[in-house]
Write a protein that holds these residues in place. Sequence first.
Motif, PDB file in Angstrom:
ATOM      1  N   PHE A   1     109.304 -26.338  37.416  1.00 49.00           N
ATOM      2  CA  PHE A   1     109.994 -26.691  38.653  1.00 49.00           C
ATOM      3  C   PHE A   1     111.377 -26.041  38.694  1.00 49.00           C
ATOM      4  O   PHE A   1     111.915 -25.654  37.654  1.00 49.00           O
ATOM      5  CB  PHE A   1     110.150 -28.212  38.768  1.00 49.00           C
ATOM      6  N   GLU A   2     111.922 -25.953  39.899  1.00 51.71           N
ATOM      7  CA  GLU A   2     113.272 -25.423  40.087  1.00 51.71           C
ATOM      8  C   GLU A   2     114.085 -26.394  40.926  1.00 51.71           C
ATOM      9  O   GLU A   2     114.433 -26.108  42.076  1.00 51.71           O
ATOM     10  CB  GLU A   2     113.210 -24.041  40.734  1.00 51.71           C
ATOM     11  N   PRO A   3     114.374 -27.569  40.386  1.00 52.04           N
ATOM     12  CA  PRO A   3     115.144 -28.558  41.140  1.00 52.04           C
ATOM     13  C   PRO A   3     116.615 -28.167  41.209  1.00 52.04           C
ATOM     14  O   PRO A   3     117.052 -27.297  40.450  1.00 52.04           O
ATOM     15  CB  PRO A   3     114.949 -29.837  40.314  1.00 52.04           C
ATOM     16  N   PRO A   4     117.359 -28.769  42.116  1.00 53.91           N
ATOM     17  CA  PRO A   4     116.900 -29.838  43.022  1.00 53.91           C
ATOM     18  C   PRO A   4     116.233 -29.268  44.274  1.00 53.91           C
ATOM     19  O   PRO A   4     116.700 -28.275  44.833  1.00 53.91           O
ATOM     20  CB  PRO A   4     118.196 -30.556  43.386  1.00 53.91           C
ATOM     21  N   TYR A   5     115.157 -29.914  44.687  1.00 51.89           N
ATOM     22  CA  TYR A   5     114.482 -29.546  45.936  1.00 51.89           C
ATOM     23  C   TYR A   5     115.133 -30.296  47.096  1.00 51.89           C
ATOM     24  O   TYR A   5     115.548 -31.453  46.946  1.00 51.89           O
ATOM     25  CB  TYR A   5     112.990 -29.882  45.860  1.00 51.89           C
ATOM     26  N   ASP A   6     115.210 -29.629  48.232  1.00 49.34           N
ATOM     27  CA  ASP A   6     115.810 -30.260  49.409  1.00 49.34           C
ATOM     28  C   ASP A   6     114.858 -31.257  50.055  1.00 49.34           C
ATOM     29  O   ASP A   6     115.300 -32.174  50.755  1.00 49.34           O
ATOM     30  CB  ASP A   6     116.216 -29.180  50.420  1.00 49.34           C
ATOM     31  N   LEU A   7     113.553 -31.070  49.819  1.00 48.20           N
ATOM     32  CA  LEU A   7     112.549 -32.010  50.330  1.00 48.20           C
ATOM     33  C   LEU A   7     111.407 -32.065  49.329  1.00 48.20           C
ATOM     34  O   LEU A   7     110.954 -31.038  48.841  1.00 48.20           O
ATOM     35  CB  LEU A   7     112.024 -31.548  51.698  1.00 48.20           C
ATOM     36  N   VAL A   8     110.958 -33.291  49.023  1.00 50.81           N
ATOM     37  CA  VAL A   8     109.795 -33.492  48.165  1.00 50.81           C
ATOM     38  C   VAL A   8     108.849 -34.447  48.883  1.00 50.81           C
ATOM     39  O   VAL A   8     109.275 -35.512  49.340  1.00 50.81           O
ATOM     40  CB  VAL A   8     110.168 -34.073  46.788  1.00 50.81           C
TER      41      VAL A   8
ATOM     42  N   ALA B   1     114.226 -34.205  43.582  1.00 54.82           N
ATOM     43  CA  ALA B   1     115.028 -34.025  44.796  1.00 54.82           C
ATOM     44  C   ALA B   1     116.515 -34.200  44.499  1.00 54.82           C
ATOM     45  O   ALA B   1     117.302 -34.502  45.399  1.00 54.82           O
ATOM     46  CB  ALA B   1     114.579 -35.018  45.863  1.00 54.82           C
ATOM     47  N   GLY B   2     116.866 -34.031  43.237  1.00 59.62           N
ATOM     48  CA  GLY B   2     118.266 -34.131  42.855  1.00 59.62           C
ATOM     49  C   GLY B   2     118.778 -35.553  42.845  1.00 59.62           C
ATOM     50  O   GLY B   2     119.974 -35.783  43.049  1.00 59.62           O
ATOM     51  N   GLY B   3     117.876 -36.509  42.620  1.00 57.63           N
ATOM     52  CA  GLY B   3     118.277 -37.916  42.603  1.00 57.63           C
ATOM     53  C   GLY B   3     118.544 -38.487  43.983  1.00 57.63           C
ATOM     54  O   GLY B   3     119.159 -39.540  44.098  1.00 57.63           O
ATOM     55  N   ARG B   4     118.059 -37.793  45.003  1.00 57.13           N
ATOM     56  CA  ARG B   4     118.293 -38.217  46.391  1.00 57.13           C
ATOM     57  C   ARG B   4     117.011 -38.805  46.986  1.00 57.13           C
ATOM     58  O   ARG B   4     116.150 -38.049  47.480  1.00 57.13           O
ATOM     59  CB  ARG B   4     118.751 -37.030  47.240  1.00 57.13           C
ATOM     60  N   PRO B   5     116.854 -40.124  46.976  1.00 56.27           N
ATOM     61  CA  PRO B   5     115.642 -40.715  47.566  1.00 56.27           C
ATOM     62  C   PRO B   5     115.495 -40.396  49.049  1.00 56.27           C
ATOM     63  O   PRO B   5     114.380 -40.347  49.572  1.00 56.27           O
ATOM     64  CB  PRO B   5     115.809 -42.219  47.327  1.00 56.27           C
ATOM     65  N   GLY B   6     116.610 -40.136  49.714  1.00 49.34           N
ATOM     66  CA  GLY B   6     116.590 -39.796  51.125  1.00 49.34           C
ATOM     67  C   GLY B   6     116.051 -38.405  51.414  1.00 49.34           C
ATOM     68  O   GLY B   6     116.010 -37.992  52.573  1.00 49.34           O
ATOM     69  N   ARG B   7     115.643 -37.687  50.373  1.00 48.87           N
ATOM     70  CA  ARG B   7     115.001 -36.378  50.561  1.00 48.87           C
ATOM     71  C   ARG B   7     113.529 -36.413  50.114  1.00 48.87           C
ATOM     72  O   ARG B   7     112.920 -35.372  49.936  1.00 48.87           O
ATOM     73  CB  ARG B   7     115.766 -35.301  49.792  1.00 48.87           C
TER      74      ARG B   7
END
Length: 198
Positions: free
Chosen positions: A63-70, A103-109
């Motif tokens: 993987f190549e995180p952080p992803y902007d959308l998962v 998602a970089g620790g962003r549940p909103g993504r």
Amino acid sequence: MLSYLALGDSYTIGEAVAAEGRWPVRLAASLRAQGVPLAEPQILATTGWTTDELSAAMDAATFEPPYDLVSLLIGVNNQYRGRSADEYREEFHRLLARAIALAGGRPGRVLVLSIPDWSVTPFARDSGRDLARIAAELDEFNAVAQEETARAGAAFVDITPISRAHPALLADDGLHPSGAQYALWAEAAMLVARQLLG
């Protein structure tokens, strides 16, 4: 470009449809058409995968995180194989946590889609299985997914009613959705994804 990772099973890889017919590919294309610069999705999905099989594949994936959308759509094969909703909750919870981390620790993504109802398909009717039981078990699994998604602060898109309202929109195998049904899923997901991406 914004990056997008799609995790799942046959419904995400688009079994029996062309690559451009897959709902994550349609979602990305629709968002780009509306001015959201979302790249083609990186898809990790295989027909037949259960929650634990997806998890094992993630262990081996690059993987190549952080992803902007998962996005995450998983569980139909747990139900098909007769596994319990309690086991599903535990494994889905872990998968969702991994999706959020990617998602970089962003549940909103993170965007979770419900499991479609395959009890309305010719495959199910011809299998001799209890169609009402399939539908009820999928409702139970989806309730679990929705609860866990809400608890984590991620987004949930209920595409199950679409699958039930359009039982004729199927691929030639009589089980998996056609490109036309995936387009409806992508349309429903796009409304939420656009909000997540701001």
